[in-house]
Write an enzyme that holds these catalytic residues in place. Sequence first.
Site: not given
Length: 447
Positions: A36, A129, A159, A163, A215, A260-261, A268, A271
């Site tokens: 990476k 987190t 944070e 994404e 968070k 988000f309704l 999924g 997080c």
Amino acid sequence: MKRITVIGTGYLGAVHAASMASLGYEVLGMDVDAEKIAALAAGRPPFFEPGFDELLGEQVASGRLRFTNSYADLASFGGEERGDTVHFVCVNTPQRKGEYAADTAYIDSVIDNLAPLLDVPTLIIGKSTVPAGTAARLTSRLRALSPAGDEMRLAWNPEFLREGYAIEDTLRPDRLVIGVQDAESEAALREVYRPLTDAGIPLLVTDLATSELVKAAANAFLSTKISFINAMAEVCEAAGADVMLLSKALSFDPRIGGRFLVPGLGFGGGCLPKDIRAFMARAGELGADQALAFLKEVDAINMRRRARTIDLAREECDGSFLGKRIAVWGAAFKPDTDDVRDSPALNVAASILLQGAQVTVYDPKANDTAAKNFPTLTYADSALEAAQGADLILHLTEWREFRELDPNAVGEVVAERRVLDGRNALDSDLWRAAGFTYRALGRPSAA
């Protein structure tokens, strides 16, 4: 200006490193994954995130952003003024195997490897987190292992990245939260983030425990809102009502709002699922388990959406998947990422495969990562290729590409014109006009 190191170069760390470099800082990113690190050092992102390839290439080319897999390099970064370097820890905290609790082994390992090399007073900043109380525990560990002893400082800066919007959320976040134990740490973090606060980004200073809980609480609230509308979808199916119209009516209430309704297959990723479970586990350890008991139902509702999608798909296949060809559009857990961790789409696809169907998956960005994790599924290079000869199309990740497809063109290649919209994102009128049977979670079959 301070020098910055970033330990852990996943979605969070790599974006944070490149973003800090774009603000003018000299940044050193570190990861134990040598492959990476080699890719990042060459300006090649090891994952997909919109805009990140350009940002990474620019910052590497500028010389402000470098990468290493050596803790010694981190400790010596800054030379004579290495005490002015701040270290951000951005490693993963996955769910423990067989438990709800978070596994903090990676972040413990960072402290264990870095602290003995820090011989001057230094500030370490956690962004991972973690369960409440972790930062206090790590402070003791840091001071016990470092030659600088009690002069070592640790702060927490949670944070809030999404994404698909990681760069925006790093450089133009809704808010910055810093948990500190002393004025010196607060001053250092205010200096690091001065380019953002000067642009009007609010900064909230808290104690360590509160910063850790912010968070967890944010993810719990978001999960609850998603599962609430999905619970309403269950009720709507039983009552013959339309959850999309219900959601629209709720969205006009300023106390609720429409974000988000949107009902569908559920959440999924790496997080939300593991974070709400870790939150419950930590509450239990603190003796406050009853306060978060509702999150068990939030989690259960979310998982039921996957089972319900499979049930509806089976109904559309005349009661059995045996011998049926199923096209699955979407593999990533959400659009604008190639992340397939705990992907509802792949969970549904794999379950249907086990029940005797031939399943072909297509995702605009996540085919390769999906194939590494689910090699028994078949993958196509386009949505139309996946739909070739299909008895049913499952729309499971709401990429824009799928919304813009011409249903008539899709109808020319399928065996049966049947689509199950697991995200309530396709235009039902268009698909029905093209002769498709359109089904969706929480909606009457004719809606």
